[in-house]
Design an enzyme around this catalytic site. Sequence first.
Site, short mmCIF file in Angstrom:
data_model
loop_
_atom_site.label_atom_id
_atom_site.label_comp_id
_atom_site.label_asym_id
_atom_site.label_seq_id
_atom_site.Cartn_x
_atom_site.Cartn_y
_atom_site.Cartn_z
CG ASP A 103 -2.19 0.83 0.96
OD1 ASP A 103 -3.25 0.22 0.73
OD2 ASP A 103 -2.11 2.07 0.97
CE1 TYR A 148 -12.58 2.67 -10.72
CE2 TYR A 148 -14.65 1.94 -11.69
CZ TYR A 148 -13.65 1.79 -10.74
OH TYR A 148 -13.73 0.76 -9.84
CG ASP A 170 2.82 4.78 -7.15
OD1 ASP A 170 1.95 3.99 -7.57
OD2 ASP A 170 2.96 5.94 -7.61
CE LYS A 186 -11.20 -0.68 -11.61
NZ LYS A 186 -10.20 -1.47 -10.83
CG ASN A 242 -7.79 -4.11 -3.73
OD1 ASN A 242 -9.00 -4.13 -3.93
ND2 ASN A 242 -7.23 -3.30 -2.82
#
Length: 255
Positions: free
Chosen positions: A38, A156, A64, A160, A90
Amino acid sequence: MAISLADRVVIVTGAGSGIGRATAQLAALRGAHVIIQDISEAGAYDTVKIISDSGGAATASIGDASNQADIDATVELALQTGDLRGLVNNAGIMDNFAPAARTTDETWERVMRINVDSVFKYTRAVIPHLIENGGGSIVNLASAAGIRGAAAGAAYTASKHAIVGLTRNTAYVHAGDNVRTNAVAPGGVETNVMAAIDPSSYDAAAMEVTGPVHATAVRSAQPDELAQLIVFLLTDAASNINGAIIPSDGGWSAA
């Protein structure tokens, strides 16, 4: 086959909160040593503590998810830890729901860097090691926006859809290497992914157009509901599932 990850190392990106944290917790419960990646040091170490306090094994890797040097460091840490057999891509961010005509270069490039570049670079980095270790599983976080057009903004949605294509290509090309790649496509999830966006920046005109589609959503999911599916896909119990894009949206995609 048992739903077990015993004696395996699994990298989970964006594991400092939300779906990533829930996935890391469950993977550790199933026996994995989880590498908690993270950009938030506080979030990553909080997840490690939660897992450790429950008797599980986890190690933090701060950086990152789209930066090659940070990716290389995370993968090296995983290899030093044990038998790297799993990756959960994720980490991701939302856009402001703007259509293409009103999406800035800054928004487009940031969303693509974090949502697409990170998945590509982590996949590229781990594939040779998964093959060398006898196989493994990659699970990507797609979205309802990866299979429909009105769930988010242009950036976005495009990011995806890219994940869906990358998932399918990787799955087919490496099926003979015993490396499986699948994607989970959530609808609304109660996480902090929206916290980084100022609500006043939302594209009101676009949201008015897509509002009727959003209204067909059945409910929002909890992060642990997504984690159950993700961890299942990591295990040998899902040995014949490869190249699947699995909605986990309470039935929204059936509308």
